[in-house]
Design a protein around this motif. Structure first.
Motif, PDB file in Angstrom:
ATOM      1  N   VAL A 136       0.827  -1.205   0.000  1.00 18.68           N
ATOM      2  CA  VAL A 136       0.000   0.000   0.000  1.00 18.68           C
ATOM      3  C   VAL A 136       0.863   1.258   0.000  1.00 18.68           C
ATOM      4  O   VAL A 136       0.680   2.161  -0.820  1.00 18.68           O
ATOM      5  N   GLU A 137       1.812   1.329   0.909  1.00 21.32           N
ATOM      6  CA  GLU A 137       2.620   2.541   1.064  1.00 21.32           C
ATOM      7  C   GLU A 137       3.973   2.363   0.379  1.00 21.32           C
ATOM      8  O   GLU A 137       4.811   1.579   0.815  1.00 21.32           O
ATOM      9  N   MET A 138       4.139   3.099  -0.724  1.00 19.45           N
ATOM     10  CA  MET A 138       5.379   3.039  -1.507  1.00 19.45           C
ATOM     11  C   MET A 138       5.731   4.442  -1.975  1.00 19.45           C
ATOM     12  O   MET A 138       4.854   5.310  -2.087  1.00 19.45           O
ATOM     13  N   PRO A 139       6.994   4.701  -2.257  1.00 25.47           N
ATOM     14  CA  PRO A 139       7.361   6.001  -2.846  1.00 25.47           C
ATOM     15  C   PRO A 139       6.740   6.137  -4.230  1.00 25.47           C
ATOM     16  O   PRO A 139       6.553   5.157  -4.947  1.00 25.47           O
ATOM     17  N   GLY A 140       6.383   7.366  -4.593  1.00 27.49           N
ATOM     18  CA  GLY A 140       5.711   7.562  -5.872  1.00 27.49           C
ATOM     19  C   GLY A 140       4.243   7.195  -5.737  1.00 27.49           C
ATOM     20  O   GLY A 140       3.557   7.613  -4.797  1.00 27.49           O
ATOM     21  N   MET A 141       3.734   6.422  -6.685  1.00 27.63           N
ATOM     22  CA  MET A 141       2.340   5.962  -6.612  1.00 27.63           C
ATOM     23  C   MET A 141       2.154   5.025  -5.422  1.00 27.63           C
ATOM     24  O   MET A 141       2.978   4.129  -5.201  1.00 27.63           O
ATOM     25  N   ASN A 142       1.076   5.221  -4.659  1.00 32.75           N
ATOM     26  CA  ASN A 142       0.786   4.255  -3.600  1.00 32.75           C
ATOM     27  C   ASN A 142       0.060   3.038  -4.193  1.00 32.75           C
ATOM     28  O   ASN A 142      -0.294   3.015  -5.377  1.00 32.75           O
ATOM     29  N   GLY A 143      -0.159   2.042  -3.372  1.00 34.84           N
ATOM     30  CA  GLY A 143      -0.752   0.806  -3.873  1.00 34.84           C
ATOM     31  C   GLY A 143      -2.150   0.979  -4.431  1.00 34.84           C
ATOM     32  O   GLY A 143      -2.530   0.327  -5.412  1.00 34.84           O
ATOM     33  N   PHE A 144      -2.964   1.858  -3.827  1.00 34.61           N
ATOM     34  CA  PHE A 144      -4.316   2.072  -4.313  1.00 34.61           C
ATOM     35  C   PHE A 144      -4.302   2.624  -5.737  1.00 34.61           C
ATOM     36  O   PHE A 144      -5.099   2.223  -6.597  1.00 34.61           O
ATOM     37  N   GLU A 145      -3.393   3.569  -5.989  1.00 39.14           N
ATOM     38  CA  GLU A 145      -3.290   4.156  -7.332  1.00 39.14           C
ATOM     39  C   GLU A 145      -2.818   3.124  -8.343  1.00 39.14           C
ATOM     40  O   GLU A 145      -3.323   3.063  -9.475  1.00 39.14           O
ATOM     41  N   VAL A 146      -1.861   2.284  -7.953  1.00 38.58           N
ATOM     42  CA  VAL A 146      -1.378   1.241  -8.854  1.00 38.58           C
ATOM     43  C   VAL A 146      -2.505   0.259  -9.179  1.00 38.58           C
ATOM     44  O   VAL A 146      -2.710  -0.125 -10.340  1.00 38.58           O
ATOM     45  N   CYS A 147      -3.257  -0.116  -8.170  1.00 40.14           N
ATOM     46  CA  CYS A 147      -4.344  -1.073  -8.380  1.00 40.14           C
ATOM     47  C   CYS A 147      -5.399  -0.494  -9.316  1.00 40.14           C
ATOM     48  O   CYS A 147      -5.925  -1.195 -10.194  1.00 40.14           O
ATOM     49  N   GLU A 148      -5.736   0.769  -9.138  1.00 37.74           N
ATOM     50  CA  GLU A 148      -6.722   1.402 -10.014  1.00 37.74           C
ATOM     51  C   GLU A 148      -6.259   1.396 -11.468  1.00 37.74           C
ATOM     52  O   GLU A 148      -7.039   1.147 -12.383  1.00 37.74           O
ATOM     53  N   LYS A 149      -4.972   1.639 -11.694  1.00 35.67           N
ATOM     54  CA  LYS A 149      -4.448   1.610 -13.060  1.00 35.67           C
ATOM     55  C   LYS A 149      -4.496   0.190 -13.632  1.00 35.67           C
ATOM     56  O   LYS A 149      -4.796  -0.004 -14.814  1.00 35.67           O
ATOM     57  N   LEU A 150      -4.181  -0.795 -12.793  1.00 34.96           N
ATOM     58  CA  LEU A 150      -4.246  -2.195 -13.252  1.00 34.96           C
ATOM     59  C   LEU A 150      -5.668  -2.558 -13.664  1.00 34.96           C
ATOM     60  O   LEU A 150      -5.874  -3.245 -14.677  1.00 34.96           O
ATOM     61  N   LYS A 151      -6.649  -2.101 -12.907  1.00 39.14           N
ATOM     62  CA  LYS A 151      -8.029  -2.471 -13.180  1.00 39.14           C
ATOM     63  C   LYS A 151      -8.628  -1.682 -14.337  1.00 39.14           C
ATOM     64  O   LYS A 151      -9.618  -2.108 -14.934  1.00 39.14           O
ATOM     65  N   LYS A 152      -8.034  -0.547 -14.668  1.00 41.37           N
ATOM     66  CA  LYS A 152      -8.515   0.226 -15.811  1.00 41.37           C
ATOM     67  C   LYS A 152      -7.986  -0.305 -17.133  1.00 41.37           C
ATOM     68  O   LYS A 152      -8.535  -0.005 -18.196  1.00 41.37           O
ATOM     69  N   SER A 153      -6.922  -1.089 -17.063  1.00 43.54           N
ATOM     70  CA  SER A 153      -6.334  -1.648 -18.283  1.00 43.54           C
ATOM     71  C   SER A 153      -7.012  -2.963 -18.644  1.00 43.54           C
ATOM     72  O   SER A 153      -7.141  -3.858 -17.805  1.00 43.54           O
ATOM     73  N   SER A 154      -7.439  -3.106 -19.892  1.00 42.39           N
ATOM     74  CA  SER A 154      -8.086  -4.340 -20.330  1.00 42.39           C
ATOM     75  C   SER A 154      -7.121  -5.520 -20.313  1.00 42.39           C
ATOM     76  O   SER A 154      -7.550  -6.675 -20.272  1.00 42.39           O
ATOM     77  N   GLU A 155      -5.808  -5.242 -20.327  1.00 40.82           N
ATOM     78  CA  GLU A 155      -4.826  -6.318 -20.340  1.00 40.82           C
ATOM     79  C   GLU A 155      -4.522  -6.873 -18.950  1.00 40.82           C
ATOM     80  O   GLU A 155      -4.001  -7.985 -18.823  1.00 40.82           O
ATOM     81  N   THR A 156      -4.848  -6.097 -17.904  1.00 36.57           N
ATOM     82  CA  THR A 156      -4.491  -6.539 -16.546  1.00 36.57           C
ATOM     83  C   THR A 156      -5.678  -6.543 -15.577  1.00 36.57           C
ATOM     84  O   THR A 156      -5.517  -6.921 -14.424  1.00 36.57           O
ATOM     85  N   ASN A 157      -6.858  -6.137 -16.038  1.00 36.90           N
ATOM     86  CA  ASN A 157      -7.952  -5.969 -15.078  1.00 36.90           C
ATOM     87  C   ASN A 157      -8.469  -7.288 -14.497  1.00 36.90           C
ATOM     88  O   ASN A 157      -9.159  -7.297 -13.477  1.00 36.90           O
ATOM     89  N   ALA A 158      -8.170  -8.420 -15.132  1.00 37.96           N
ATOM     90  CA  ALA A 158      -8.649  -9.706 -14.625  1.00 37.96           C
ATOM     91  C   ALA A 158      -7.676 -10.365 -13.648  1.00 37.96           C
ATOM     92  O   ALA A 158      -7.986 -11.418 -13.082  1.00 37.96           O
ATOM     93  N   ILE A 159      -6.509  -9.773 -13.435  1.00 35.29           N
ATOM     94  CA  ILE A 159      -5.514 -10.375 -12.534  1.00 35.29           C
ATOM     95  C   ILE A 159      -5.891 -10.066 -11.090  1.00 35.29           C
ATOM     96  O   ILE A 159      -6.024  -8.892 -10.723  1.00 35.29           O
ATOM     97  N   PRO A 160      -6.063 -11.070 -10.235  1.00 31.61           N
ATOM     98  CA  PRO A 160      -6.385 -10.802  -8.820  1.00 31.61           C
ATOM     99  C   PRO A 160      -5.238 -10.074  -8.120  1.00 31.61           C
ATOM    100  O   PRO A 160      -4.072 -10.422  -8.300  1.00 31.61           O
ATOM    101  N   VAL A 161      -5.588  -9.066  -7.331  1.00 33.05           N
ATOM    102  CA  VAL A 161      -4.609  -8.271  -6.597  1.00 33.05           C
ATOM    103  C   VAL A 161      -4.835  -8.454  -5.093  1.00 33.05           C
ATOM    104  O   VAL A 161      -5.965  -8.341  -4.611  1.00 33.05           O
ATOM    105  N   MET A 162      -3.735  -8.741  -4.369  1.00 31.44           N
ATOM    106  CA  MET A 162      -3.798  -8.816  -2.911  1.00 31.44           C
ATOM    107  C   MET A 162      -2.940  -7.698  -2.329  1.00 31.44           C
ATOM    108  O   MET A 162      -1.761  -7.592  -2.645  1.00 31.44           O
ATOM    109  N   PHE A 163      -3.551  -6.854  -1.490  1.00 27.94           N
ATOM    110  CA  PHE A 163      -2.811  -5.776  -0.843  1.00 27.94           C
ATOM    111  C   PHE A 163      -2.011  -6.299   0.346  1.00 27.94           C
ATOM    112  O   PHE A 163      -2.474  -7.172   1.090  1.00 27.94           O
TER     113      PHE A 163
END
Length: 386
Positions: free
Chosen positions: A53-80
């Motif tokens: 969750v807490e990382m320099p630059g983009m935090n985990g929530f922002e990274v996850c949102e980008k993953l889910k907005k992409s049609s190439e990665t939105n089906a990959i399960p994410v665990m925080f």
């Protein structure tokens, strides 16, 4: 086939723990920040992503949102992976698209167990995706001309013929297909909680949110998600149209009706289950009584025959009566009839139990056949109107 896991975390120690936990069952890719993680996710298409969750630059929530907005990665399960335990953080993680949430520090056994659950969820979702798409097409064609209340009446009719939670959930999810709502449901059955999703498998974080909000308000809104709670059923809507006030209000008016019908159906199932239990109890008690009576009959027949022979002998030799009927023999017969009285008292008690159980069963069956009262029907105050 070995699973491919992408771990995105700026902590080297966490990477080491993950590597040790997954060494024998998964192939691991590491990324130290969000930008690198997004690039590797696009390149390697991992089966599961572990995300700090807490990382320099983009935090985990922002990274996850980008993953889910992409049609190439939105089906990959994410665990925080997070050190924070409060429910608001879990809700924020779920809103960003996560499928699970594990609190640091964690041990490798817990991490591996959760990854196994996510992998099973991923596989089930993939297998059922094609079937769900076909079912959606069929349902949309069949129900294009049906209004909201027509769909509710159709569901009520279908649920009448459902006698288990599997068949009831099939009818339940069919209701939501033409509405284009993604849902998960929890049935709070007295014999155990049952969680189901239209995708075929419920994500761990969805189950956790349903459990933690069970005793909350009738409507719980967070982001584009809404939980609607009834005593026997809770519904999670994953894509509530909060940006469309008209559609949002329509669904909040409509959905309590189907949940009220589902709640009543589960109550009927519980009462039917209880009636079956009582029927089995009556059968078991009757079997016990029958076996006990057979035993008493055999025992009493033997003692009666002995007593008959004793009386016949006494009649033939009255002068020997004192020697024929010894104190020991009289004591034996006394014990027999005392034993017989005790056993007959037990039989009477079991017959009382049969009568009480039969009366309870009759009450249950009468309750199932009674029309609803005003108290059993949901008050209009329970339904939000927009």
């Amino acid at each position: 086939m070995s699973r491919l896991v992408l771990a995105i975390d700026d902590d080297k120690l966490v990477h080491k723990i993950i590597e040790d936990a997954l060494a024998e069952s998964c192939k691991l890719i590491r990324a130290k920040n969000g930008d690198e993680g997004l690039r590797l996710a696009l390149k390697y298409q991992p089966d599961i992503i572990l995300l700090d969750v807490e990382m320099p630059g983009m935090n985990g929530f922002e990274v996850c949102e980008k993953l889910k907005k992409s049609s190439e990665t939105n089906a990959i399960p994410v665990m925080f992976l997070s050190s924070r335990t409060d429910i608001s953080e879990r809700m924020r993680g779920y809103n960003s698209g996560a499928a699970d949430y594990i609190v640091k520090p964690f041990n490798k056994e817990e991490l591996l167990a959760r990854i196994n659950v996510l992998d099973e969820y991923r596989q089930v979702s993939q297998r059922l995706k094609q079937d769900m798409e076909q079912a959606q097409i069929t349902a949309e064609i069949a129900m294009t001309d049906s209004g909201d209340m027509g769909r509710i009446m159709r569901y009520v009719g279908q649920s009448y013929h459902a006698h288990d939670l599997d068949s009831l959930s099939n009818f339940f999810f069919e209701f939501f297909i033409p509405l284009q709502l993604e849902v998960a449901v929890a049935f709070w059955h007295e014999q155990g909680e049952v969680f189901k999703s239209a995708e075929g498998a419920i994500q761990p974080i969805e189950q956790e949110l349903l459990e933690q909000n069970r005793g909350g308000n009738r409507f719980v809104d967070f982001g584009r998600r809404t939980i609607i709670n009834y005593p026997k059923v809770s519904l999670l809507i994953k894509n509530m149209p909060t940006d469309d006030p008209g559609m949002y209000g329509r669904y909040k008016d409509l959905l309590p009706h189907i949940l009220e019908a589902t709640n009543a159906k589960i109550q009927d199932m519980e009462e039917s289950d209880q009636a079956l239990i009582q029927i089995n109890q009556i059968g078991q008690v009757c079997d016990d009584i029958a076996q006990q009576l057979v035993f008493l009959d055999m025992h009493h027949s033997t003692q009666s025959e002995n007593f008959k022979k004793l009386l016949e002998h006494a009649n033939e030799h009255p002068e020997k009566l004192s020697s024929i009927t010894s104190p020991e023999q009289l004591a034996e017969f006394y014990q027999h009839f005392a034993f017989l009285n005790e056993e007959l008292e037990l039989v009477k008690q079991k017959l009382v139990l049969v009568t009480e159980t039969r009366e309870a069963l009759q009450t249950s069956l009468n309750k199932l056949n009674q029309p609803w009262t005003e108290e059993q029907v949901a008050s209009q105050d329970d339904i939000e109107l927009f």
